[in-house]
Write a protein that holds these residues in place. Structure first.
Motif, PDB file in Angstrom:
ATOM      1  N   PRO A   4       0.811  -1.222   0.000  1.00 16.03           N
ATOM      2  CA  PRO A   4       0.000   0.000   0.000  1.00 16.03           C
ATOM      3  C   PRO A   4       0.845   1.273   0.000  1.00 16.03           C
ATOM      4  O   PRO A   4       1.865   1.360   0.696  1.00 16.03           O
ATOM      5  CB  PRO A   4      -0.793  -0.117   1.305  1.00 16.03           C
ATOM      6  CG  PRO A   4       0.102  -0.911   2.210  1.00 16.03           C
ATOM      7  CD  PRO A   4       0.808  -1.898   1.309  1.00 16.03           C
ATOM      8  N   ALA A   5       0.412   2.254  -0.786  1.00 17.74           N
ATOM      9  CA  ALA A   5       0.949   3.604  -0.682  1.00 17.74           C
ATOM     10  C   ALA A   5       0.297   4.284   0.522  1.00 17.74           C
ATOM     11  O   ALA A   5      -0.490   3.672   1.258  1.00 17.74           O
ATOM     12  CB  ALA A   5       0.671   4.370  -1.969  1.00 17.74           C
ATOM     13  N   ALA A   6       0.587   5.555   0.718  1.00 19.71           N
ATOM     14  CA  ALA A   6       0.151   6.253   1.934  1.00 19.71           C
ATOM     15  C   ALA A   6      -1.353   6.186   2.151  1.00 19.71           C
ATOM     16  O   ALA A   6      -1.827   6.005   3.281  1.00 19.71           O
ATOM     17  CB  ALA A   6       0.610   7.710   1.888  1.00 19.71           C
ATOM     18  N   HIS A   7      -2.135   6.320   1.082  1.00 12.88           N
ATOM     19  CA  HIS A   7      -3.595   6.358   1.201  1.00 12.88           C
ATOM     20  C   HIS A   7      -4.246   5.088   0.662  1.00 12.88           C
ATOM     21  O   HIS A   7      -5.340   5.133   0.113  1.00 12.88           O
ATOM     22  CB  HIS A   7      -4.155   7.586   0.471  1.00 12.88           C
ATOM     23  CG  HIS A   7      -3.884   8.874   1.180  1.00 12.88           C
ATOM     24  ND1 HIS A   7      -4.645   9.313   2.225  1.00 12.88           N
ATOM     25  CD2 HIS A   7      -2.914   9.806   0.985  1.00 12.88           C
ATOM     26  CE1 HIS A   7      -4.178  10.465   2.657  1.00 12.88           C
ATOM     27  NE2 HIS A   7      -3.119  10.795   1.921  1.00 12.88           N
ATOM     28  N   GLN A   8      -3.602   3.954   0.842  1.00 14.69           N
ATOM     29  CA  GLN A   8      -4.145   2.702   0.329  1.00 14.69           C
ATOM     30  C   GLN A   8      -4.189   1.633   1.422  1.00 14.69           C
ATOM     31  O   GLN A   8      -3.494   1.738   2.445  1.00 14.69           O
ATOM     32  CB  GLN A   8      -3.302   2.182  -0.838  1.00 14.69           C
ATOM     33  CG  GLN A   8      -3.384   3.047  -2.089  1.00 14.69           C
ATOM     34  CD  GLN A   8      -2.546   2.491  -3.220  1.00 14.69           C
ATOM     35  OE1 GLN A   8      -1.406   2.051  -3.019  1.00 14.69           O
ATOM     36  NE2 GLN A   8      -3.103   2.493  -4.425  1.00 14.69           N
ATOM     37  N   ILE A   9      -5.026   0.621   1.174  1.00 17.36           N
ATOM     38  CA  ILE A   9      -5.111  -0.533   2.064  1.00 17.36           C
ATOM     39  C   ILE A   9      -5.003  -1.807   1.226  1.00 17.36           C
ATOM     40  O   ILE A   9      -5.288  -1.806   0.024  1.00 17.36           O
ATOM     41  CB  ILE A   9      -6.431  -0.555   2.874  1.00 17.36           C
ATOM     42  CG1 ILE A   9      -7.642  -0.745   1.948  1.00 17.36           C
ATOM     43  CG2 ILE A   9      -6.569   0.705   3.699  1.00 17.36           C
ATOM     44  CD1 ILE A   9      -8.971  -0.963   2.685  1.00 17.36           C
ATOM     45  N   VAL A  10      -4.596  -2.894   1.870  1.00 12.17           N
ATOM     46  CA  VAL A  10      -4.577  -4.203   1.240  1.00 12.17           C
ATOM     47  C   VAL A  10      -5.565  -5.086   1.996  1.00 12.17           C
ATOM     48  O   VAL A  10      -5.561  -5.134   3.231  1.00 12.17           O
ATOM     49  CB  VAL A  10      -3.179  -4.841   1.276  1.00 12.17           C
ATOM     50  CG1 VAL A  10      -3.213  -6.262   0.699  1.00 12.17           C
ATOM     51  CG2 VAL A  10      -2.190  -3.988   0.492  1.00 12.17           C
ATOM     52  N   ILE A  35     -16.235  -5.078   3.626  1.00  8.04           N
ATOM     53  CA  ILE A  35     -16.868  -5.459   2.371  1.00  8.04           C
ATOM     54  C   ILE A  35     -16.921  -4.224   1.481  1.00  8.04           C
ATOM     55  O   ILE A  35     -16.766  -3.101   1.951  1.00  8.04           O
ATOM     56  CB  ILE A  35     -18.298  -6.022   2.564  1.00  8.04           C
ATOM     57  CG1 ILE A  35     -19.251  -4.909   3.046  1.00  8.04           C
ATOM     58  CG2 ILE A  35     -18.296  -7.189   3.528  1.00  8.04           C
ATOM     59  CD1 ILE A  35     -20.718  -5.331   3.016  1.00  8.04           C
ATOM     60  N   GLY A  36     -17.130  -4.451   0.190  1.00  9.12           N
ATOM     61  CA  GLY A  36     -17.231  -3.307  -0.695  1.00  9.12           C
ATOM     62  C   GLY A  36     -17.130  -3.677  -2.148  1.00  9.12           C
ATOM     63  O   GLY A  36     -17.425  -4.804  -2.547  1.00  9.12           O
ATOM     64  N   MET A  37     -16.664  -2.691  -2.920  1.00 16.59           N
ATOM     65  CA  MET A  37     -16.627  -2.785  -4.376  1.00 16.59           C
ATOM     66  C   MET A  37     -15.218  -2.475  -4.859  1.00 16.59           C
ATOM     67  O   MET A  37     -14.621  -1.475  -4.449  1.00 16.59           O
ATOM     68  CB  MET A  37     -17.622  -1.773  -4.961  1.00 16.59           C
ATOM     69  CG  MET A  37     -17.561  -1.594  -6.445  1.00 16.59           C
ATOM     70  SD  MET A  37     -18.409  -2.936  -7.291  1.00 16.59           S
ATOM     71  CE  MET A  37     -18.550  -2.228  -8.942  1.00 16.59           C
ATOM     72  N   ASP A  46      -7.753   2.224  -2.669  1.00 13.59           N
ATOM     73  CA  ASP A  46      -7.589   3.535  -2.045  1.00 13.59           C
ATOM     74  C   ASP A  46      -8.465   3.592  -0.801  1.00 13.59           C
ATOM     75  O   ASP A  46      -9.544   2.981  -0.762  1.00 13.59           O
ATOM     76  CB  ASP A  46      -8.002   4.646  -3.007  1.00 13.59           C
ATOM     77  CG  ASP A  46      -7.053   4.780  -4.187  1.00 13.59           C
ATOM     78  OD1 ASP A  46      -5.892   4.324  -4.075  1.00 13.59           O
ATOM     79  OD2 ASP A  46      -7.476   5.326  -5.226  1.00 13.59           O
ATOM     80  N   ASP A  47      -8.035   4.333   0.209  1.00 12.54           N
ATOM     81  CA  ASP A  47      -8.837   4.390   1.432  1.00 12.54           C
ATOM     82  C   ASP A  47     -10.135   5.169   1.243  1.00 12.54           C
ATOM     83  O   ASP A  47     -11.007   5.156   2.107  1.00 12.54           O
ATOM     84  CB  ASP A  47      -8.031   4.957   2.607  1.00 12.54           C
ATOM     85  CG  ASP A  47      -7.578   6.396   2.389  1.00 12.54           C
ATOM     86  OD1 ASP A  47      -7.793   6.951   1.294  1.00 12.54           O
ATOM     87  OD2 ASP A  47      -6.977   6.968   3.330  1.00 12.54           O
ATOM     88  N   SER A  48     -10.293   5.809   0.075  1.00 14.10           N
ATOM     89  CA  SER A  48     -11.544   6.505  -0.245  1.00 14.10           C
ATOM     90  C   SER A  48     -12.514   5.620  -1.021  1.00 14.10           C
ATOM     91  O   SER A  48     -13.603   6.066  -1.404  1.00 14.10           O
ATOM     92  CB  SER A  48     -11.240   7.758  -1.078  1.00 14.10           C
ATOM     93  OG  SER A  48     -10.577   7.406  -2.290  1.00 14.10           O
ATOM     94  N   ALA A  49     -12.147   4.376  -1.278  1.00 16.56           N
ATOM     95  CA  ALA A  49     -12.980   3.468  -2.071  1.00 16.56           C
ATOM     96  C   ALA A  49     -14.286   3.161  -1.347  1.00 16.56           C
ATOM     97  O   ALA A  49     -14.444   3.420  -0.145  1.00 16.56           O
ATOM     98  CB  ALA A  49     -12.218   2.178  -2.347  1.00 16.56           C
ATOM     99  N   ILE A  50     -15.228   2.575  -2.082  1.00 17.49           N
ATOM    100  CA  ILE A  50     -16.526   2.204  -1.500  1.00 17.49           C
ATOM    101  C   ILE A  50     -16.334   0.910  -0.713  1.00 17.49           C
ATOM    102  O   ILE A  50     -16.599  -0.197  -1.179  1.00 17.49           O
ATOM    103  CB  ILE A  50     -17.597   2.052  -2.596  1.00 17.49           C
ATOM    104  CG1 ILE A  50     -17.646   3.292  -3.471  1.00 17.49           C
ATOM    105  CG2 ILE A  50     -18.968   1.794  -1.942  1.00 17.49           C
ATOM    106  CD1 ILE A  50     -17.907   4.583  -2.711  1.00 17.49           C
ATOM    107  N   VAL A  51     -15.844   1.066   0.486  1.00 15.90           N
ATOM    108  CA  VAL A  51     -15.534  -0.033   1.395  1.00 15.90           C
ATOM    109  C   VAL A  51     -15.967   0.385   2.788  1.00 15.90           C
ATOM    110  O   VAL A  51     -15.843   1.552   3.156  1.00 15.90           O
ATOM    111  CB  VAL A  51     -14.019  -0.357   1.393  1.00 15.90           C
ATOM    112  CG1 VAL A  51     -13.709  -1.515   2.336  1.00 15.90           C
ATOM    113  CG2 VAL A  51     -13.538  -0.668  -0.011  1.00 15.90           C
TER     114      VAL A  51
END
Length: 314
Positions: A25-31, A92-94, A107-112
């Motif tokens: 992950p980059a700074a604003h990402q999750i795995v 959960i999410g998309m 991205d941490d802004s994703a629909i999750v």
């Protein structure tokens, strides 16, 4: 990690399993370590024929690419600037065209959104796309209100089952179409009346409904306009609205797109947690190439009652 990829479009044999590096992950990402994913219509259609012609360029996949939309899993890594998620969260999410993989980078802004850890992640792997489409067609675009009558075409599928439950939660009288074999299942979900589309003509049985939700095809949609009361609404996720016909009849028609905001996703997760929404798992398949191919074959065969879910190893 393992990931399913396409280099061309066609039958199930175009699916290939490949080994790729685990994402960092980059700074604003999750795995997210994937626990389960749903098998959905876009997976099958895109695998067969490529992207839909109406897809916005921003989300139109380009070969080679993967497949998959909705997922459930566990956060295994977060970027240095992430505050909304923590390692160990169940989510959960998309993740469009990215879930046929053992790990997903988002991205941490994703629909999750997070879900309670006591919930089984397997059915939740097939929750998002069905409920997002149903929510759009029934709540956001359908604008159902308590006491109304709603006709849902294709009530036994992954989307239809969610639409029935959402309409019942809103306090509506629900009529659902499906096969005779699916009638009991639709009634369990909350349908007040069921219509066997194979032996019964809904246009002779239904009239003056407040909302028609079309989850089947253009032919059913075209036959549905006359059963809507003046001032009523028809939403469709499969077949474009005939705007001349809706104007002539004094009704509102909307082509519904299946998406949820994070806030809307949290709302439906709360309903699920309270037992007001459920996901029926029709069949599960391991994340193995031949099993995934079979999942696509089974989905294409039609008559789906509930969700087909691909399950990953612990």
């Amino acid at each position: 990690m393992k990931k399913v990829m396409l280099k061309q479009y066609g039958d199930v044999d175009v699916l290939h399993m490949v080994e790729v590096k685990s994402p960092q992950p980059a700074a604003h990402q999750i795995v997210v370590k994937t626990a389960a994913i749903g098998v959905n219509d876009p997976d099958v259609v895109i695998r067969q024929n490529g992207p839909f012609p109406t897809m916005p360029a921003a989300i139109k996949p380009v070969l080679p690419h993967s497949l998959g939309e909705d997922f459930a899993g566990v956060v295994t890594a977060v970027g240095s600037a992430v505050s909304r998620f923590a390692v160990g969260d169940h989510v959960i999410g998309m993740a469009y065209m990215a879930t046929y993989a053992e790990e997903i980078l988002l991205d941490d802004s994703a629909i999750v959104a997070t879900v309670p850890k006591n919930l089984d992640l397997v059915p939740l792997g097939g929750f998002y796309l069905g409920v997002a489409t149903a929510y759009a067609a029934t709540i956001r675009d359908g604008q159902v209100q308590a006491g109304q009558t709603v006709l849902i075409h294709g009530g036994a599928g992954g989307v239809g089952g969610q639409a029935i439950q959402l309409a019942k939660n809103a306090g509506d009288h629900v009529i659902a179409t499906g096969s005779a074999k699916q009638a009991a299942y639709m009634q369990q979900l909350g349908a007040d009346e069921t219509i066997d589309y194979r032996s019964q003509d809904f246009t002779q049985l239904v009239q003056d409904v407040d909302l028609v939700v079309n989850l089947t095809g253009p032919k059913t949609l075209a036959a549905s306009y006359p059963v809507v009361r003046p001032g009523g609404r028809v939403t469709s996720v499969n077949g474009l609205i005939d705007t001349a016909e809706t104007k002539r009849r004094g009704i509102t028609g909307i082509y519904s797109m299946g998406y949820l905001s994070v806030q809307e996703l949290e709302t439906v997760i709360a309903l699920y947690s309270q037992g007001k929404l459920t996901v029926r798992v029709d069949r599960t398949y391991p994340f193995e190439l031949e099993a995934i191919k079979q999942a696509h074959r089974d989905f294409q065969a039609g008559g789906n009652t509930g969700k087909k879910i691909i399950v990953f190893n612990d």
